[in-house]
Scaffold this active site. Structure first.
Site, PDB file in Angstrom:
ATOM      1  N   GLY A  48      19.972  32.230  -3.491  1.00  0.00           N
ATOM      2  CA  GLY A  48      21.437  32.810  -2.777  1.00  0.00           C
ATOM      3  C   GLY A  48      21.027  34.173  -2.112  1.00  0.00           C
ATOM      4  N   ASP A 107      31.211  33.756  -8.171  1.00  0.00           N
ATOM      5  CA  ASP A 107      31.261  33.280  -8.892  1.00  0.00           C
ATOM      6  C   ASP A 107      32.323  33.206  -9.557  1.00  0.00           C
ATOM      7  OD1 ASP A 107      32.356  30.098  -8.355  1.00  0.00           O
ATOM      8  OD2 ASP A 107      31.270  29.929  -7.239  1.00  0.00           O
ATOM      9  N   PHE A 156      34.479  25.768  -1.969  1.00  0.00           N
ATOM     10  CA  PHE A 156      33.029  25.458  -1.773  1.00  0.00           C
ATOM     11  C   PHE A 156      32.920  25.761  -0.295  1.00  0.00           C
ATOM     12  CE2 PHE A 156      30.278  22.105  -4.110  1.00  0.00           C
ATOM     13  CZ  PHE A 156      28.571  22.857  -3.167  1.00  0.00           C
ATOM     14  N   VAL A 157      31.768  26.815  -0.494  1.00  0.00           N
ATOM     15  CA  VAL A 157      31.384  27.825   0.238  1.00  0.00           C
ATOM     16  C   VAL A 157      30.155  27.215   0.674  1.00  0.00           C
ATOM     17  CG1 VAL A 157      32.944  28.893   1.461  1.00  0.00           C
ATOM     18  CG2 VAL A 157      31.111  29.404  -0.263  1.00  0.00           C
ATOM     19  N   ASP A 163      24.532  27.135  -0.721  1.00  0.00           N
ATOM     20  CA  ASP A 163      23.476  26.269  -0.133  1.00  0.00           C
ATOM     21  C   ASP A 163      24.293  24.951  -0.638  1.00  0.00           C
ATOM     22  OD1 ASP A 163      22.837  26.632  -3.832  1.00  0.00           O
ATOM     23  OD2 ASP A 163      21.723  24.836  -2.941  1.00  0.00           O
ATOM     24  N   ARG A 169      21.192  26.497   3.536  1.00  0.00           N
ATOM     25  CA  ARG A 169      21.557  27.734   3.645  1.00  0.00           C
ATOM     26  C   ARG A 169      21.115  28.244   5.297  1.00  0.00           C
ATOM     27  NH1 ARG A 169      20.664  28.954  -2.672  1.00  0.00           N
ATOM     28  NH2 ARG A 169      19.717  26.989  -3.316  1.00  0.00           N
TER      29      ARG A 169
HETATM   30  C1  PRP Z   1      24.511  31.138  -6.607  1.00  0.00           C
HETATM   31  C2  PRP Z   1      24.945  32.449  -6.785  1.00  0.00           C
HETATM   32  C3  PRP Z   1      25.354  33.509  -7.129  1.00  0.00           C
HETATM   33  C4  PRP Z   1      25.494  32.348  -8.806  1.00  0.00           C
HETATM   34  C5  PRP Z   1      27.186  32.780  -8.604  1.00  0.00           C
HETATM   35  O1  PRP Z   1      23.559  30.903  -7.381  1.00  0.00           O
HETATM   36  O2  PRP Z   1      23.990  32.720  -5.912  1.00  0.00           O
HETATM   37  O3  PRP Z   1      23.579  33.829  -7.907  1.00  0.00           O
HETATM   38  O4  PRP Z   1      25.259  31.212  -7.936  1.00  0.00           O
HETATM   39  O5  PRP Z   1      27.725  32.240  -9.666  1.00  0.00           O
HETATM   40  P1  PRP Z   1      28.170  32.532 -10.960  1.00  0.00           P
HETATM   41  O6  PRP Z   1      29.291  33.357 -10.285  1.00  0.00           O
HETATM   42  O7  PRP Z   1      29.477  31.852 -10.846  1.00  0.00           O
HETATM   43  O8  PRP Z   1      27.401  32.969 -11.726  1.00  0.00           O
HETATM   44  P2  PRP Z   1      22.551  29.507  -7.972  1.00  0.00           P
HETATM   45  O9  PRP Z   1      23.048  29.423  -9.362  1.00  0.00           O
HETATM   46  O10 PRP Z   1      23.322  28.683  -7.338  1.00  0.00           O
HETATM   47  O11 PRP Z   1      21.576  29.701  -7.437  1.00  0.00           O
HETATM   48  P3  PRP Z   1      20.899  29.790  -6.058  1.00  0.00           P
HETATM   49  O12 PRP Z   1      20.929  31.122  -5.615  1.00  0.00           O
HETATM   50  O13 PRP Z   1      19.420  29.611  -5.447  1.00  0.00           O
HETATM   51  O14 PRP Z   1      21.635  29.151  -4.758  1.00  0.00           O
END
Ligand code: PRP
Length: 183
Positions: A48, A107, A156-157, A163, A169
């Protein structure tokens, strides 16, 4: 891709590309002043944070090295425990280094809380967090993020690295996904 290429998959634009880049410029100015002469290492969390790292480091007025980590939770059941495994570790020895972890979004905060604990055990001189987005209503664990671009609602953004099932993305802006996409 732009918002108009999303059709009805996008509910609304939350942050335009211009607003995102202005936010990253502001963050880069703060980071640059705080780390002047300190040799900071930017650590992006895949996938991300790809866009954030590339624009944030280009907004810096001096050279900054980057490294990457990829992590995975063991599944939705254990996600709430913050249990993750490392899929790709840092190439860099961070002993006595100043580390700035760069994220696209905080998040629940569970991912970062695990990462921060992991990096601190490696003997870094300092570990701080820069995140483009933060969802205060969704946070389950307190993360003391020093550099925050924007606080956003718990929706949900997608876009600018974020993604939905690996899609969107490459959307230039950040927008709210239309509910019919996931309900
Ligand atoms: C997303 C984002 C953070 C995490 C945040 O990654 O990039 O790393 O979630 O969420 P949290 O605060 O609830 O832990 P994701 O696991 O979706 O993987 P990605 O970066 O490959 O999309």
């Amino acid at each position: 891709m732009d918002a108009e290429h999303m059709g009805d998959a996008l509910e609304r634009v939350l942050l335009t590309e211009e607003e995102i880049l202005a936010g990253l410029d502001r963050m880069a100015r703060e980071i640059a002043a705080d780390y002047e002469g300190k040799d900071v290492l930017m650590v992006g969390v895949l996938k991300g944070a790809v866009m954030v790292v590339s624009d944030l480091m280009r907004a810096m007025p001096y050279s900054v090295p980057m490294d990457w980590m990829a992590i995975s939770s063991y599944g939705s059941g254990t996600r709430s425990s913050g249990v993750v495994r490392i899929l790709k570790d840092l190439d860099t020895d961070i002993t006595d280094r100043h580390v700035l972890v760069v994220e696209d979004v905080i998040d629940s905060g569970l991912t970062l809380s695990w990462i921060l604990e992991n990096l601190e055990l490696r003997g870094a001189a300092s570990v701080e967090v820069a995140t483009l987005l933060r969802k205060p209503e969704a946070q389950k664990v307190e993360i003391d993020a020093k550099y925050v671009g924007f606080d956003i609602p718990n929706d949900f953004v997608v876009g600018y690295g974020l993604d939905f099932d690996e899609r969107f993305r490459n959307l230039r802006c950040v927008g709210t996904l239309a509910p019919h996409m996931y309900s």
